[in-house]
Design an enzyme around this catalytic site. Structure first.
Site, mmCIF file in Angstrom:
data_model
loop_
_atom_site.group_PDB
_atom_site.id
_atom_site.type_symbol
_atom_site.label_atom_id
_atom_site.label_comp_id
_atom_site.label_asym_id
_atom_site.label_seq_id
_atom_site.Cartn_x
_atom_site.Cartn_y
_atom_site.Cartn_z
ATOM 1 N N ASP A 65 40.729 44.114 35.120
ATOM 2 C CA ASP A 65 39.705 43.238 35.700
ATOM 3 C C ASP A 65 39.982 41.799 35.274
ATOM 4 O O ASP A 65 39.347 41.260 34.369
ATOM 5 C CB ASP A 65 38.322 43.695 35.232
ATOM 6 C CG ASP A 65 37.203 42.982 35.986
ATOM 7 O OD1 ASP A 65 37.508 42.255 36.950
ATOM 8 O OD2 ASP A 65 36.029 43.146 35.606
ATOM 9 N N GLU A 74 41.176 41.310 44.391
ATOM 10 C CA GLU A 74 40.874 40.503 45.576
ATOM 11 C C GLU A 74 40.142 41.332 46.633
ATOM 12 O O GLU A 74 40.597 42.421 46.988
ATOM 13 C CB GLU A 74 42.154 39.931 46.180
ATOM 14 C CG GLU A 74 41.901 39.037 47.379
ATOM 15 C CD GLU A 74 43.179 38.450 47.952
ATOM 16 O OE1 GLU A 74 43.089 37.463 48.693
ATOM 17 O OE2 GLU A 74 44.262 38.983 47.655
#
Length: 226
Positions: A65, A74
């Site tokens: 993360d 994304e």
């Protein structure tokens, strides 16, 4: 999916999510300022992008993360569009339209044969570069034409064939004429991306590049085992 559960992605690779809201801070944020101040920030996004579907974990269920790990964090259109399409169809319910009803077949148009175009020669995929412990394979995954020039997207997979953890990887890449993603450049060589420090036995890593030429020469320069 962002915003659901207790352990959802909190550093989404998304400008609107990662920069503080105008309602909180009314200072102007330039393009460079957003990159320098907010993109590299390690904290959680100030704006939760609720409902966004990010790239997610890799083939081994690993997920980093981190905002610069765009492949996993994304919320791209190709992630969200199929899900939204399915949900939209489910929520629409019964419309009374039977998709299986036969339609009226149109009158066939006469077939005009045209000379077949001469196919353009595509670059061939080079043979895998391998050693007894580390193998490299490349394949072209996409191609397109822009302003009369052909561009190609290549995917390169590096696999640890040993029984030990691979570390201190250095990759030599020559004849590369475009951008590359998924590896970090150090001097004249490339190595693991910022979110990876090693490669476990039997696992693989993948990186991609785009240019308008045949595949680049990718070789493993050095590595160590743990």
């Amino acid at each position: 999916m962002v915003g659901y559960g207790q352990n959802y992605p909190r550093q989404v690779h998304h400008r609107g999510s990662s920069i503080v809201s105008f309602k909180v801070d009314q200072k102007s944020v330039t393009c460079r300022g957003g990159y320098a101040t907010w993109y590299s920030r390690k904290g959680s996004d100030p704006n939760v992008l609720t409902g966004a579907l990010v790239g997610g974990p890799d083939a081994y269920d690993n997920f980093a993360d981190q905002r610069d790990n765009y492949e996993q964090t994304e919320p791209a259109t190709y992630n969200n569009a199929p899900l939204l399409g399915v949900l939209a169809r489910l929520i629409s319910g019964s419309t009374g339209f039977d998709q299986l009803l036969p339609g009226v077949s149109p009158t066939p148009s006469p077939v005009i044969k045209k000379p077949a175009p001469v196919p353009k020669r595509k670059p061939t995929t080079p043979p895998a570069s391998s050693s007894s412990f580390v193998t490299i394979s490349q394949k072209m995954t996409a191609s397109w034409s822009r302003e009369g020039k052909m561009y190609y997207r290549y995917s390169t997979r590096l696999t640890n064939r040993s029984s030990k953890t691979l570390k201190n990887l250095k990759i030599s890449i020559t004849k590369l004429y475009g951008p590359i993603w998924g590896v970090a450049k150090t001097g004249n060589s490339f190595g693991f991306p910022s979110w990876m420090q090693s490669l476990s036995a039997g696992q693989s890593m993948e990186f991609v590049y785009i240019h308008s030429a045949s595949p680049a020469n990718v070789l493993v320069s050095s590595y160590s085992f743990e």
